[in-house]
Scaffold this motif. Structure first.
Motif, PDB file in Angstrom:
ATOM      1  N   ILE A   1      25.517 -44.186  87.977  1.00 28.22           N
ATOM      2  CA  ILE A   1      26.340 -43.914  86.792  1.00 28.22           C
ATOM      3  C   ILE A   1      26.987 -45.206  86.303  1.00 28.22           C
ATOM      4  CG2 ILE A   1      28.419 -42.739  85.953  1.00 28.22           C
ATOM      5  CD1 ILE A   1      27.732 -40.432  87.884  1.00 28.22           C
ATOM      6  N   CYS A   2      27.526 -45.989  87.239  1.00 27.63           N
ATOM      7  CA  CYS A   2      28.169 -47.262  86.883  1.00 27.63           C
ATOM      8  C   CYS A   2      27.153 -48.252  86.311  1.00 27.63           C
ATOM      9  CB  CYS A   2      28.852 -47.865  88.096  1.00 27.63           C
ATOM     10  SG  CYS A   2      30.355 -46.995  88.610  1.00 27.63           S
ATOM     11  N   LEU A   3      25.943 -48.248  86.869  1.00 27.74           N
ATOM     12  CA  LEU A   3      24.899 -49.135  86.365  1.00 27.74           C
ATOM     13  C   LEU A   3      24.594 -48.832  84.901  1.00 27.74           C
ATOM     14  CD1 LEU A   3      22.668 -51.264  86.784  1.00 27.74           C
ATOM     15  CD2 LEU A   3      21.178 -49.412  87.603  1.00 27.74           C
ATOM     16  N   LEU A   4      24.434 -47.560  84.595  1.00 31.94           N
ATOM     17  CA  LEU A   4      24.136 -47.171  83.217  1.00 31.94           C
ATOM     18  C   LEU A   4      25.329 -47.431  82.306  1.00 31.94           C
ATOM     19  CD1 LEU A   4      22.263 -43.805  83.964  1.00 31.94           C
ATOM     20  CD2 LEU A   4      21.252 -45.999  83.336  1.00 31.94           C
ATOM     21  N   LEU A   5      26.528 -47.162  82.818  1.00 31.55           N
ATOM     22  CA  LEU A   5      27.727 -47.361  82.009  1.00 31.55           C
ATOM     23  C   LEU A   5      27.959 -48.843  81.715  1.00 31.55           C
ATOM     24  CD1 LEU A   5      30.109 -45.857  80.722  1.00 31.55           C
ATOM     25  CD2 LEU A   5      31.367 -46.152  82.874  1.00 31.55           C
ATOM     26  N   SER A   6      27.614 -49.710  82.658  1.00 31.41           N
ATOM     27  CA  SER A   6      27.838 -51.147  82.469  1.00 31.41           C
ATOM     28  C   SER A   6      27.096 -51.696  81.260  1.00 31.41           C
ATOM     29  CB  SER A   6      27.413 -51.921  83.726  1.00 31.41           C
ATOM     30  OG  SER A   6      25.991 -51.932  83.870  1.00 31.41           O
ATOM     31  N   SER A   7      25.976 -51.056  80.909  1.00 30.32           N
ATOM     32  CA  SER A   7      25.172 -51.559  79.793  1.00 30.32           C
ATOM     33  C   SER A   7      25.890 -51.441  78.453  1.00 30.32           C
ATOM     34  CB  SER A   7      23.830 -50.820  79.729  1.00 30.32           C
ATOM     35  OG  SER A   7      24.011 -49.453  79.403  1.00 30.32           O
ATOM     36  N   LEU A   8      26.964 -50.638  78.410  1.00 30.01           N
ATOM     37  CA  LEU A   8      27.745 -50.558  77.177  1.00 30.01           C
ATOM     38  C   LEU A   8      28.398 -51.904  76.870  1.00 30.01           C
ATOM     39  CD1 LEU A   8      29.520 -47.082  77.558  1.00 30.01           C
ATOM     40  CD2 LEU A   8      27.576 -47.650  76.091  1.00 30.01           C
ATOM     41  N   GLY A   9      28.696 -52.679  77.915  1.00 35.72           N
ATOM     42  CA  GLY A   9      29.334 -53.973  77.720  1.00 35.72           C
ATOM     43  C   GLY A   9      28.564 -54.898  76.796  1.00 35.72           C
ATOM     44  N   PRO A  10      27.263 -55.156  77.079  1.00 40.32           N
ATOM     45  CA  PRO A  10      26.490 -56.024  76.183  1.00 40.32           C
ATOM     46  C   PRO A  10      26.360 -55.480  74.764  1.00 40.32           C
ATOM     47  CG  PRO A  10      25.396 -55.827  78.309  1.00 40.32           C
ATOM     48  CD  PRO A  10      26.513 -54.848  78.315  1.00 40.32           C
ATOM     49  N   TYR A  11      26.248 -54.144  74.624  1.00 39.41           N
ATOM     50  CA  TYR A  11      26.138 -53.563  73.290  1.00 39.41           C
ATOM     51  C   TYR A  11      27.429 -53.794  72.495  1.00 39.41           C
ATOM     52  CZ  TYR A  11      22.116 -51.045  75.216  1.00 39.41           C
ATOM     53  OH  TYR A  11      20.920 -50.715  75.806  1.00 39.41           O
ATOM     54  N   VAL A  12      28.567 -53.540  73.150  1.00 39.42           N
ATOM     55  CA  VAL A  12      29.856 -53.729  72.485  1.00 39.42           C
ATOM     56  C   VAL A  12      30.082 -55.210  72.175  1.00 39.42           C
ATOM     57  CG1 VAL A  12      32.356 -53.522  72.763  1.00 39.42           C
ATOM     58  CG2 VAL A  12      30.858 -51.663  73.519  1.00 39.42           C
ATOM     59  N   LEU A  13      29.673 -56.077  73.110  1.00 38.55           N
ATOM     60  CA  LEU A  13      29.816 -57.513  72.894  1.00 38.55           C
ATOM     61  C   LEU A  13      29.027 -57.960  71.666  1.00 38.55           C
ATOM     62  CD1 LEU A  13      30.753 -60.325  73.799  1.00 38.55           C
ATOM     63  CD2 LEU A  13      28.740 -60.419  75.289  1.00 38.55           C
ATOM     64  N   ALA A  14      27.790 -57.467  71.537  1.00 37.97           N
ATOM     65  CA  ALA A  14      26.964 -57.822  70.376  1.00 37.97           C
ATOM     66  C   ALA A  14      27.626 -57.349  69.081  1.00 37.97           C
ATOM     67  CB  ALA A  14      25.578 -57.199  70.525  1.00 37.97           C
ATOM     68  N   TYR A  15      28.196 -56.149  69.115  1.00 35.69           N
ATOM     69  CA  TYR A  15      28.878 -55.606  67.923  1.00 35.69           C
ATOM     70  C   TYR A  15      30.103 -56.451  67.580  1.00 35.69           C
ATOM     71  CZ  TYR A  15      31.614 -52.443  65.005  1.00 35.69           C
ATOM     72  OH  TYR A  15      32.361 -51.898  63.984  1.00 35.69           O
ATOM     73  N   PHE A  16      30.899 -56.793  68.595  1.00 36.59           N
ATOM     74  CA  PHE A  16      32.108 -57.587  68.365  1.00 36.59           C
ATOM     75  C   PHE A  16      31.768 -58.952  67.770  1.00 36.59           C
ATOM     76  CE2 PHE A  16      34.988 -55.411  71.779  1.00 36.59           C
ATOM     77  CZ  PHE A  16      35.112 -54.327  70.924  1.00 36.59           C
ATOM     78  N   ARG A  17      30.701 -59.562  68.284  1.00 32.81           N
ATOM     79  CA  ARG A  17      30.310 -60.878  67.771  1.00 32.81           C
ATOM     80  C   ARG A  17      29.793 -60.782  66.343  1.00 32.81           C
ATOM     81  NH1 ARG A  17      27.467 -64.083  72.922  1.00 32.81           N
ATOM     82  NH2 ARG A  17      29.430 -64.553  73.977  1.00 32.81           N
ATOM     83  N   ALA A  18      29.044 -59.729  66.080  1.00 29.49           N
ATOM     84  CA  ALA A  18      28.510 -59.549  64.723  1.00 29.49           C
ATOM     85  C   ALA A  18      29.626 -59.326  63.713  1.00 29.49           C
ATOM     86  CB  ALA A  18      27.537 -58.374  64.702  1.00 29.49           C
ATOM     87  N   LYS A  19      30.699 -58.648  64.143  1.00 29.64           N
ATOM     88  CA  LYS A  19      31.810 -58.334  63.249  1.00 29.64           C
ATOM     89  C   LYS A  19      32.903 -59.406  63.271  1.00 29.64           C
ATOM     90  CE  LYS A  19      30.275 -54.409  61.667  1.00 29.64           C
ATOM     91  NZ  LYS A  19      29.998 -54.207  60.230  1.00 29.64           N
ATOM     92  N   GLY A  20      32.717 -60.408  64.110  1.00 27.21           N
ATOM     93  CA  GLY A  20      33.680 -61.499  64.147  1.00 27.21           C
ATOM     94  C   GLY A  20      34.989 -61.157  64.832  1.00 27.21           C
ATOM     95  N   PHE A  21      34.963 -60.256  65.811  1.00 28.45           N
ATOM     96  CA  PHE A  21      36.178 -59.914  66.545  1.00 28.45           C
ATOM     97  C   PHE A  21      36.676 -61.129  67.319  1.00 28.45           C
ATOM     98  CE2 PHE A  21      35.004 -55.777  65.370  1.00 28.45           C
ATOM     99  CZ  PHE A  21      36.006 -54.875  65.700  1.00 28.45           C
ATOM    100  N   GLU A  22      37.977 -61.121  67.615  1.00 33.52           N
ATOM    101  CA  GLU A  22      38.579 -62.248  68.325  1.00 33.52           C
ATOM    102  C   GLU A  22      37.985 -62.390  69.727  1.00 33.52           C
ATOM    103  OE1 GLU A  22      42.537 -59.850  69.922  1.00 33.52           O
ATOM    104  OE2 GLU A  22      42.694 -61.273  68.277  1.00 33.52           O
ATOM    105  N   ASN A  23      38.153 -63.576  70.291  1.00 32.16           N
ATOM    106  CA  ASN A  23      37.548 -63.908  71.577  1.00 32.16           C
ATOM    107  C   ASN A  23      38.014 -62.996  72.700  1.00 32.16           C
ATOM    108  OD1 ASN A  23      35.939 -65.805  73.262  1.00 32.16           O
ATOM    109  ND2 ASN A  23      37.933 -66.161  74.219  1.00 32.16           N
TER     110      ASN A  23
END
Length: 419
Positions: free
Chosen positions: A161-183
């Motif tokens: 469950i944790c392995l699958l849940l961890s993959s949300l991190g890269p997806y959210v990171l890509a979204y944050f970078r695309a939208k220019g969220f703060e560091n």
């Protein structure tokens, strides 16, 4: 006559499956050597100049550690558990997963080393995420949790469950970078991935397989199941610990403290029961149990505001925490379980040298920070860290060399995974 033929065919098939597991276990040891070499080079770059980008190497080191060492070994342990009943199709798919993991791992090692977070590295990182999906699907489709009903399976379910849940991190990171969220928001996404990989997937899986290997006659009581599930569930709010650097509010400290205390309590109950009832653990497992306990105590201390602020201000304490988990508990458990399953061979002297080096390295990360609070400083600390770290690739190479021609074809140990 027919039964004898069937029995011989089954024995031959098991031998082939075991040979495959041994082959990829040797790859895992080779990856461990490369990983240790990269770690020593990182320490070298903190002292001396080389035309190497430190951040690029750091990213290469961490991604390679997750994929080529820890993920690969855990998937090998699942494969070994399943091997007596694996169909030809599942055998083929697991081999494909192992080969793909190794290919992606070395691809990330090279791409991050030369280019950092650029297109190729991002693509390969995404491929690794999908490799984790593939591995999880294989385990679930194979019927592992139906065929093997050891109580430690609760931890292995939690690990997936944790392995699958961890993959949300890269997806959210890509979204944050695309939208220019703060560091800081991007860092939180990275920590989300790290937490659910390290404290979730890797630690829960390693403890789960450890218990299956040494705790043979455990009773599946409701009370014990409760503590197993508490160890899993408390992992989720414990992510708050990684937000304290950015959101040091009273509620965040309170959430971290409650989660850390529950996590430690669940572990101590399981540990004491394990010690009373289990088969006598080896030296490596004994050291790993101590490391896990210290790590969980550290998490409780970080929940105290002053100590938490002090810990997050020290890079060496953060590095020490990560290596207490990776070198202190995960690595000795992996080496021991692969040895117990006859996938590799180890020696008592080599194991003790490894753990002595790890203790020395962790001591140099933790102790000087504590002494500095009293105005006591250790001279040439960087050089001491590098010298100690340099021993690790040497020991990793010895592990690899003594296993290159290792073949265990008689008395194949399946007890690691039998209920």
């Amino acid at each position: 006559m027919l039964s004898n033929i069937v029995s011989k065919n089954k024995a031959m098939e098991n031998a082939v499956l075991h040979k495959t597991a041994q082959y990829y276990a040797k790859w895992a040891l080779a990856n461990f050597f490369v990983l240790a070499l990269a770690g020593a080079l990182l320490r070298y770059l903190q002292l001396f100049s080389l035309p190497i980008n430190y951040q690029f190497l750091l990213h290469a080191h961490s991604h390679f550690a997750f994929s080529a060492w820890m993920f690969l070994v855990i998937m090998l342990l699942f494969y070994k558990a399943l091997s007596p009943s694996l169909t030809k199709d599942f055998q083929f798919q697991f081999k494909g997963l192992f080969a793909l993991t190794i290919l992606i791992s070395y691809g990330m090692l090279v791409s991050f080393f030369f280019t950092g977070y650029q297109t190729l590295s991002i693509v390969l990182s995404a491929l690794f995420v999908f490799a984790t999906y593939w591995g999880s699907a294989l385990i679930l489709k194979s019927g592992f949790f139906k065929a093997n009903r050891h109580i430690a399976n609760i931890l292995l379910i939690g690990a997936l469950i944790c392995l699958l849940l961890s993959s949300l991190g890269p997806y959210v990171l890509a979204y944050f970078r695309a939208k220019g969220f703060e560091n800081s928001a991007q860092q939180n996404a990275i920590y989300f991935y790290l937490h659910f990989q390290l404290n979730g997937f890797m630690q829960l899986a390693s403890i789960g397989f450890l218990l299956r290997a040494y705790w043979r006659n455990v009773r599946n009581t409701t009370r014990l199941k409760f503590w197993m599930w508490l160890l899993v569930v408390s992992t989720f709010p414990l992510y708050a610990m990684f937000l304290l650097w950015h959101v040091p509010s009273v509620w965040m400290y309170l959430l971290t403290g409650v989660a850390a205390l529950l996590h430690l309590a669940a572990w101590l109950v399981i540990l004491f029961k394990f010690i009373r009832e289990c088969e006598t653990p080896t030296f490596l497992i004994g050291m790993a149990l101590i490391a896990i306990t210290l790590q969980l105590v550290f998490q409780c201390l970080v929940a105290l505001p002053q100590l938490g602020a002090w810990a997050f201000a020290s890079r060496n304490l953060i590095i020490g925490y990560v290596h207490l988990l990776t070198l202190g508990s995960l690595t000795p458990i992996f080496l021991d379980l692969m040895s117990k399953a006859s996938l590799i061979k180890t020696s008592a002297i080599l194991n003790r040298l490894l753990m002595a080096t790890v203790i020395a390295y962790l001591g140099l990360l933790f102790v000087p920070v504590c002494l500095a609070s009293f105005g006591i400083y250790i001279p040439n600390l960087g050089l001491l860290l590098f010298t100690t770290n340099l021993i690790l690739p040497v020991l990793a190479l010895v592990y690899l060399l003594q296993n290159i021609k290792y073949k265990q074809t008689q008395n194949i140990k399946l007890n690691l995974f039998i209920d």
